[in-house]
Motif scaffolding. Structure first.
Motif, PDB file in Angstrom:
ATOM      1  N   HIS A  38       0.813  -1.221   0.000  1.00  0.00           N
ATOM      2  CA  HIS A  38       0.000   0.000   0.000  1.00  0.00           C
ATOM      3  C   HIS A  38       0.846   1.270   0.000  1.00  0.00           C
ATOM      4  N   TYR A  39       2.170   1.095  -0.070  1.00  0.00           N
ATOM      5  CA  TYR A  39       3.072   2.255   0.034  1.00  0.00           C
ATOM      6  C   TYR A  39       2.796   3.334  -1.025  1.00  0.00           C
ATOM      7  N   PRO A  40       2.663   2.979  -2.333  1.00  0.00           N
ATOM      8  CA  PRO A  40       2.419   4.034  -3.331  1.00  0.00           C
ATOM      9  C   PRO A  40       1.087   4.758  -3.113  1.00  0.00           C
ATOM     10  N   ILE A  41       0.110   4.048  -2.552  1.00  0.00           N
ATOM     11  CA  ILE A  41      -1.205   4.669  -2.333  1.00  0.00           C
ATOM     12  C   ILE A  41      -1.176   5.582  -1.118  1.00  0.00           C
ATOM     13  N   ILE A  42      -0.556   5.090  -0.018  1.00  0.00           N
ATOM     14  CA  ILE A  42      -0.515   5.894   1.217  1.00  0.00           C
ATOM     15  C   ILE A  42       0.385   7.113   1.037  1.00  0.00           C
ATOM     16  N   MET A  43       1.623   6.888   0.576  1.00  0.00           N
ATOM     17  CA  MET A  43       2.586   7.985   0.416  1.00  0.00           C
ATOM     18  C   MET A  43       2.464   8.588  -0.979  1.00  0.00           C
ATOM     19  N   ASN A  44       1.293   9.107  -1.277  1.00  0.00           N
ATOM     20  CA  ASN A  44       1.067   9.737  -2.577  1.00  0.00           C
ATOM     21  C   ASN A  44       1.642  11.163  -2.566  1.00  0.00           C
ATOM     22  N   PRO A  45       1.832  11.767  -3.755  1.00  0.00           N
ATOM     23  CA  PRO A  45       2.442  13.112  -3.813  1.00  0.00           C
ATOM     24  C   PRO A  45       1.699  14.157  -2.996  1.00  0.00           C
ATOM     25  N   ARG A  46       0.367  14.034  -2.931  1.00  0.00           N
ATOM     26  CA  ARG A  46      -0.406  15.018  -2.165  1.00  0.00           C
ATOM     27  C   ARG A  46      -0.074  14.942  -0.677  1.00  0.00           C
ATOM     28  N   LEU A  47      -0.006  13.713  -0.125  1.00  0.00           N
ATOM     29  CA  LEU A  47       0.320  13.554   1.294  1.00  0.00           C
ATOM     30  C   LEU A  47       1.750  14.013   1.583  1.00  0.00           C
ATOM     31  N   CYS A  48       2.682  13.689   0.679  1.00  0.00           N
ATOM     32  CA  CYS A  48       4.076  14.101   0.877  1.00  0.00           C
ATOM     33  C   CYS A  48       4.199  15.624   0.915  1.00  0.00           C
ATOM     34  N   GLY A  49       3.522  16.289  -0.030  1.00  0.00           N
ATOM     35  CA  GLY A  49       3.536  17.756  -0.045  1.00  0.00           C
ATOM     36  C   GLY A  49       2.902  18.335   1.204  1.00  0.00           C
ATOM     37  N   LEU A  50       1.803  17.702   1.667  1.00  0.00           N
ATOM     38  CA  LEU A  50       1.118  18.172   2.870  1.00  0.00           C
ATOM     39  C   LEU A  50       2.000  18.005   4.111  1.00  0.00           C
ATOM     40  N   LEU A  51       2.694  16.870   4.223  1.00  0.00           N
ATOM     41  CA  LEU A  51       3.590  16.640   5.371  1.00  0.00           C
ATOM     42  C   LEU A  51       4.727  17.655   5.393  1.00  0.00           C
ATOM     43  N   ALA A  52       5.285  17.955   4.213  1.00  0.00           N
ATOM     44  CA  ALA A  52       6.365  18.944   4.139  1.00  0.00           C
ATOM     45  C   ALA A  52       5.846  20.336   4.502  1.00  0.00           C
ATOM     46  N   LEU A  53       4.639  20.674   4.027  1.00  0.00           N
ATOM     47  CA  LEU A  53       4.057  21.983   4.311  1.00  0.00           C
ATOM     48  C   LEU A  53       3.721  22.133   5.793  1.00  0.00           C
TER      49      LEU A  53
END
Length: 276
Positions: free
Chosen positions: A98-113
């Protein structure tokens, strides 16, 4: 050492941004960590180098506040990004399908923000607390930068409320990421121990080796700074540990990640061969 820090971290950012194979969540957070390391060391070291060159140790009040703000902005961002990277490793090892689904670009950007936003609030709280202090006369800080604990000791005004606020903010920005990292690695260890083959266990642990080394360096030296600053007789020892914290650790991070990472080494070799 400062040039090595800046160039090493810039090479990591260049490698990740130029190589499409490295456009993954792990390397996205690594490039953000490299950017935070550049800002963290740049908040104190250039001023120290200017002091060496000009033989002047003075800093303006506005410069001191700016230094405090930048130091805590990038220091807190480092801490939060290390916690986010631990979560990334948790998902990759415990939920690989499930890694590609959970760590999608939107979540990664949100975590960084979110990490940057929390760091910005943290730095402004520290800056506000320092700006509320009053000093009886021109003071000499027994440090090579405007360290908040040292400023509190030298203030003429009552700092009890400031200490409480700084403690609460430090708990949120410091101990919560540590708790998140410990929780992530407890889950990772319990998941890896259930893997039947020894080869699978070694492969899983090897993906966390670089991150664990950086975590130990960052939090080990950071804890040493604030433990030594609590002792009024150890200002010299506090300065020595601070050099490790602000200069040596950001310099070593690119080497730790590049020397232990085949993908980064291949990308850097491609960049060098392209230039030559």
């Amino acid at each position: 050492m400062y040039l090595v820090t800046v160039l090493g971290n810039l090479l990591i950012i260049l490698a990740v941004s130029s190589d499409s194979h490295l456009h993954t969540p792990m390397y996205f957070f690594l490039s953000n960590l490299s950017l935070a390391d550049i800002g963290f060391s740049s908040s104190t070291i250039p001023k120290m180098l200017v002091n060496f060159q000009t033989h002047s140790k003075s800093i303006t009040y506005a410069g001191c506040l700016t230094q405090v703000s930048c130091f805590f902005l990038f220091g807190c961002l480092d801490s939060l990004l290390l916690a986010v990277m631990a979560y990334d490793r948790l998902v990759a090892i415990c939920h690989p399908l499930h890694y590609p689904i959970i760590m999608n670009p939107r979540l990664c950007g949100l975590l960084a923000l979110v990490s940057f936003s929390i760091s910005l609030v943290d730095s402004q709280v520290h800056c506000l607390m320092v700006s509320q202090l009053t000093f009886c006369q021109d003071i000499e800080i027994p440090h090579f930068f405007c360290d908040v604990p040292q400023l509190f000791k030298l203030a003429c005004s009552d700092t009890s409320a400031n200490n409480i606020v700084i403690f609460l903010v430090g708990t949120i920005s410091g101990f919560l990421p540590i708790a998140g990292i410990l929780f992530s690695y407890c889950k990772i260890v319990s998941s890896v121990l259930r893997v039947p083959s020894s080869g699978g266990k070694c492969k899983a642990f090897s993906t966390c080796g670089s991150h664990l080394t950086v975590v130990c360096l960052f939090y080990g030296t950071g804890l040493g700074v604030y433990l030594s600053s609590s002792d009024s007789t150890s200002s010299r020892k506090s300065m020595v540990v601070s050099v490790m914290y602000t200069m040596v650790t950001p310099m070593l991070n690119p080497f730790i990640y590049s020397l232990r990472n085949k993908d980064i080494k291949k990308s850097l070799q491609r960049i060098v061969s392209r230039i030559t």
